[in-house]
Design a protein around this motif. Structure first.
Motif, mmCIF file in Angstrom:
data_model
loop_
_atom_site.group_PDB
_atom_site.id
_atom_site.type_symbol
_atom_site.label_atom_id
_atom_site.label_comp_id
_atom_site.label_asym_id
_atom_site.label_seq_id
_atom_site.Cartn_x
_atom_site.Cartn_y
_atom_site.Cartn_z
ATOM 1 N N GLY A 267 35.649 43.821 73.772
ATOM 2 C CA GLY A 267 34.866 43.054 72.812
ATOM 3 C C GLY A 267 34.717 43.775 71.491
ATOM 4 O O GLY A 267 34.886 43.178 70.416
ATOM 5 N N TYR A 268 34.422 45.057 71.565
ATOM 6 C CA TYR A 268 34.318 45.837 70.333
ATOM 7 C C TYR A 268 35.680 46.012 69.676
ATOM 8 O O TYR A 268 35.785 46.103 68.450
ATOM 9 C CB TYR A 268 33.664 47.188 70.601
ATOM 10 N N GLY A 269 36.726 46.057 70.466
ATOM 11 C CA GLY A 269 38.067 46.128 69.896
ATOM 12 C C GLY A 269 38.382 44.896 69.070
ATOM 13 O O GLY A 269 38.949 44.997 67.967
ATOM 14 N N ARG A 270 38.014 43.728 69.580
ATOM 15 C CA ARG A 270 38.242 42.492 68.817
ATOM 16 C C ARG A 270 37.408 42.479 67.539
ATOM 17 O O ARG A 270 37.855 41.982 66.491
ATOM 18 C CB ARG A 270 37.910 41.276 69.680
ATOM 19 N N LEU A 271 36.188 43.033 67.612
ATOM 20 C CA LEU A 271 35.336 43.093 66.420
ATOM 21 C C LEU A 271 35.966 43.983 65.354
ATOM 22 O O LEU A 271 36.018 43.618 64.168
ATOM 23 C CB LEU A 271 33.957 43.622 66.802
ATOM 24 N N VAL A 272 36.467 45.140 65.751
ATOM 25 C CA VAL A 272 37.104 46.047 64.793
ATOM 26 C C VAL A 272 38.303 45.364 64.139
ATOM 27 O O VAL A 272 38.481 45.410 62.917
ATOM 28 C CB VAL A 272 37.533 47.357 65.484
ATOM 29 N N ASP A 273 39.123 44.714 64.940
ATOM 30 C CA ASP A 273 40.298 44.025 64.396
ATOM 31 C C ASP A 273 39.886 42.928 63.417
ATOM 32 O O ASP A 273 40.542 42.706 62.391
ATOM 33 C CB ASP A 273 41.138 43.436 65.530
ATOM 34 N N HIS A 274 38.794 42.239 63.742
ATOM 35 C CA HIS A 274 38.284 41.183 62.862
ATOM 36 C C HIS A 274 37.846 41.753 61.519
ATOM 37 O O HIS A 274 38.193 41.210 60.451
ATOM 38 C CB HIS A 274 37.113 40.479 63.557
ATOM 39 N N LEU A 275 37.120 42.873 61.533
ATOM 40 C CA LEU A 275 36.627 43.483 60.300
ATOM 41 C C LEU A 275 37.779 44.006 59.438
ATOM 42 O O LEU A 275 37.757 43.885 58.216
ATOM 43 C CB LEU A 275 35.656 44.615 60.628
ATOM 44 N N PHE A 276 38.784 44.557 60.094
ATOM 45 C CA PHE A 276 39.950 45.037 59.349
ATOM 46 C C PHE A 276 40.710 43.872 58.713
ATOM 47 O O PHE A 276 41.223 43.996 57.601
ATOM 48 C CB PHE A 276 40.877 45.825 60.275
ATOM 49 N N ALA A 277 40.768 42.758 59.405
ATOM 50 C CA ALA A 277 41.438 41.576 58.856
ATOM 51 C C ALA A 277 40.691 41.063 57.622
ATOM 52 O O ALA A 277 41.314 40.637 56.638
ATOM 53 C CB ALA A 277 41.529 40.481 59.915
ATOM 54 N N LEU A 278 39.354 41.105 57.651
ATOM 55 C CA LEU A 278 38.568 40.700 56.491
ATOM 56 C C LEU A 278 38.867 41.605 55.292
ATOM 57 O O LEU A 278 39.005 41.132 54.162
ATOM 58 C CB LEU A 278 37.071 40.751 56.819
ATOM 59 N N ALA A 279 38.954 42.921 55.557
ATOM 60 C CA ALA A 279 39.239 43.866 54.476
ATOM 61 C C ALA A 279 40.613 43.593 53.864
ATOM 62 O O ALA A 279 40.779 43.644 52.635
ATOM 63 C CB ALA A 279 39.160 45.296 55.002
ATOM 64 N N ARG A 280 41.589 43.282 54.715
ATOM 65 C CA ARG A 280 42.931 42.983 54.195
ATOM 66 C C ARG A 280 42.929 41.708 53.357
ATOM 67 O O ARG A 280 43.575 41.634 52.300
ATOM 68 C CB ARG A 280 43.925 42.853 55.356
ATOM 69 N N ASP A 281 42.206 40.698 53.817
ATOM 70 C CA ASP A 281 42.141 39.433 53.086
ATOM 71 C C ASP A 281 41.473 39.635 51.730
ATOM 72 O O ASP A 281 41.959 39.130 50.700
ATOM 73 C CB ASP A 281 41.365 38.403 53.912
ATOM 74 N N PHE A 282 40.383 40.375 51.707
ATOM 75 C CA PHE A 282 39.669 40.645 50.460
ATOM 76 C C PHE A 282 40.562 41.435 49.494
ATOM 77 O O PHE A 282 40.630 41.137 48.300
ATOM 78 C CB PHE A 282 38.390 41.418 50.768
ATOM 79 N N THR A 283 41.269 42.418 50.032
ATOM 80 C CA THR A 283 42.178 43.220 49.208
ATOM 81 C C THR A 283 43.265 42.354 48.578
ATOM 82 O O THR A 283 43.594 42.484 47.393
ATOM 83 C CB THR A 283 42.825 44.326 50.063
ATOM 84 N N ARG A 284 43.828 41.460 49.386
ATOM 85 C CA ARG A 284 44.893 40.579 48.891
ATOM 86 C C ARG A 284 44.388 39.723 47.739
ATOM 87 O O ARG A 284 45.096 39.541 46.731
ATOM 88 C CB ARG A 284 45.386 39.695 50.034
ATOM 89 N N ARG A 285 43.178 39.212 47.843
ATOM 90 C CA ARG A 285 42.622 38.355 46.796
ATOM 91 C C ARG A 285 42.411 39.126 45.494
ATOM 92 O O ARG A 285 42.708 38.617 44.405
ATOM 93 C CB ARG A 285 41.312 37.728 47.278
ATOM 94 N N LEU A 286 41.882 40.365 45.602
ATOM 95 C CA LEU A 286 41.660 41.152 44.384
ATOM 96 C C LEU A 286 42.987 41.535 43.735
ATOM 97 O O LEU A 286 43.122 41.513 42.511
ATOM 98 C CB LEU A 286 40.849 42.410 44.704
ATOM 99 N N LYS A 287 43.975 41.918 44.555
ATOM 100 C CA LYS A 287 45.286 42.268 44.001
ATOM 101 C C LYS A 287 45.911 41.087 43.273
ATOM 102 O O LYS A 287 46.471 41.229 42.180
ATOM 103 C CB LYS A 287 46.217 42.744 45.113
ATOM 104 N N LYS A 288 45.826 39.927 43.876
ATOM 105 C CA LYS A 288 46.451 38.729 43.305
ATOM 106 C C LYS A 288 45.846 38.380 41.947
ATOM 107 O O LYS A 288 46.530 37.856 41.061
ATOM 108 C CB LYS A 288 46.302 37.562 44.280
ATOM 109 N N SER A 289 44.558 38.675 41.770
ATOM 110 C CA SER A 289 43.890 38.320 40.511
ATOM 111 C C SER A 289 44.397 39.153 39.334
ATOM 112 O O SER A 289 44.366 38.699 38.189
ATOM 113 C CB SER A 289 42.381 38.528 40.639
ATOM 114 N N GLY A 290 44.833 40.388 39.605
ATOM 115 C CA GLY A 290 45.277 41.278 38.539
ATOM 116 C C GLY A 290 44.151 41.853 37.702
ATOM 117 O O GLY A 290 44.402 42.512 36.684
ATOM 118 N N CYS A 291 42.915 41.632 38.099
ATOM 119 C CA CYS A 291 41.761 42.074 37.311
ATOM 120 C C CYS A 291 41.275 43.477 37.694
ATOM 121 O O CYS A 291 40.501 44.080 36.943
ATOM 122 C CB CYS A 291 40.589 41.108 37.490
#
Length: 383
Positions: A267-291
């Motif tokens: 259960g905690y393993g799935r939580l960690v994977d979920h949080l890492f996926a959020l970080a990747r998604d957020f990173t992708r959005r900031l990179k795409k903006s170019g700001c």
């Protein structure tokens, strides 16, 4: 916590410590640990017992002789602890509190991603020996408080052992990786450490006041220098109160026991994977903006540091001050919205970054999108 005053609590703590120790030190039967009030206390206690162990290996008992006399008898001019510039401030404070002062700490430079530089560490270890210093402890970080950087654990340990130093790993944040089959490889080599700090407060989503200190050899815990209380009856069950800095304390580990029983490692393993996926998604959005300029360009863990893309190519002190002011203003405007909470991180270079940490299990991709959109809008307005 003594067995005489907390029989059931002793068994609860021993079981939780057993679960966590098996993650950090698999197949090491002599491993053990204790709970503390938090990561800061864990780091202090780790350096305390490792300082004492380093002197014990040099042939003296610092608990009996005191630090000055013990060092004198070893023939060394002093002792040195090594930690990267990106280490948690509690490491630097602990060195002072242990009586070694700032002179007893060597701050090892980091690379471009806030990881300890092995070449610089090796040079520092060699120089310490040349100066007649005892290389006592190398501190490695697994999940820095700024950007989640993980030091090269195996190489750092190899160099430490080569020069006779013990190893402490501050994994207060990074120990959450132990639960994830997908990401635990980032901690490759952790099992070679002498002591490890982990923070159930961060890792398990508990309230504060619960930290953990794990040791590869449980006998290290007896070097604390604590004297048993003569009014407690000796029992066949070891008293956890004898291996902690605290006296009487609350059973804060009960929450960890309940959550681990409920969620389990998977259960905690799935939580960690979920949080890492959020970080990747957020990173992708900031990179795409170019700001924004990201640090590092790809996050190591579930956190990210970022700042407005600098206007000037060079970074003179004056330009750095202006860029920092721009980012401070952006942070203030975001906080005024009362919708999002973003912290900041000041790098050793003096650069001020905004910092996002993804730790809430209730966070969803749409929350990341809303935060990224708000930041991008404010960034464009600031141009």
């Amino acid at each position: 916590m003594t067995f005489s005053s907390a029989r059931s609590g002793t068994f609860v703590e021993r079981q939780v410590l057993g679960w966590l120790t098996s993650l950090a030190f698999p197949d090491v039967p002599q491993a053990g640990g204790c709970f503390t009030s938090g990561g800061t206390q864990s780091n202090f206690q780790a350096l305390l017992i490792l300082r004492n162990e380093a002197l014990r290996r040099a042939g003296v008992d610092v608990n009996a002789l005191g630090l000055v006399e013990a060092l004198s008898r070893t023939g060394h001019r002093g002792m040195r602890i090594f930690a990267s510039e990106a280490s948690h401030p509690s490491i630097f404070a602990a060195v002072r509190q242990l009586g070694l002062g700032d002179a007893g700490l060597h701050r090892v430079p980091t690379d471009g991603q806030d990881r300890l530089c092995p070449v610089a560490l090796e040079a520092a270890l060699v120089e310490a020996r040349r100066q007649g210093q005892l290389p006592a402890v190398v501190v490695l970080t697994a999940g820095s408080s700024g950007v989640g950087a993980v030091d090269p654990l195996r190489e750092g340990m190899r160099l430490a052992h080569q020069h006779g130093a013990l190893v402490h790993v501050d994994a207060a944040h990074g120990s959450l990786l132990l639960f994830s089959q997908r990401h635990r490889g980032l901690l490759d080599g952790l099992q070679g450490a002498d002591t490890v700090t982990l923070d159930p407060h961060k890792v398990l989503g508990l309230n504060a006041q619960l930290g953990g200190l794990l040791v590869r050899d449980a006998r290290l815990l007896t070097l604390l220098g604590k004297v048993s209380l003569d009014y407690f009856v000796t029992s066949e069950v070891s008293d956890l109160g004898e291996v902690t800095l605290d006296g009487s304390r609350a059973l804060n580990s009960l929450g960890a026991w309940l959550l681990l029983r409920h969620f389990g490692r998977d259960g905690y393993g799935r939580l960690v994977d979920h949080l890492f996926a959020l970080a990747r998604d957020f990173t992708r959005r900031l990179k795409k903006s170019g700001c924004f300029e990201l640090f590092p360009d790809t996050p190591t863990m579930n956190m990210l540091a970022f700042r407005l893309r600098p206007k000037a190519a060079s970074e003179t002190p004056e330009e750095l001050a202006r860029e920092n002011a721009r980012n401070d203003a952006l942070l203030s405007r975001l906080m005024q919205s009362r919708k999002f909470a973003v912290s900041c991180y000041r790098h050793a270079s003096g650069r001020l970054y905004l910092r996002a940490v993804f730790i809430n299990p209730a966070s969803r991709p749409e929350h990341m999108a809303a935060l990224a959109d708000a930041l991008i809008q404010l960034a464009r307005e600031a141009e």
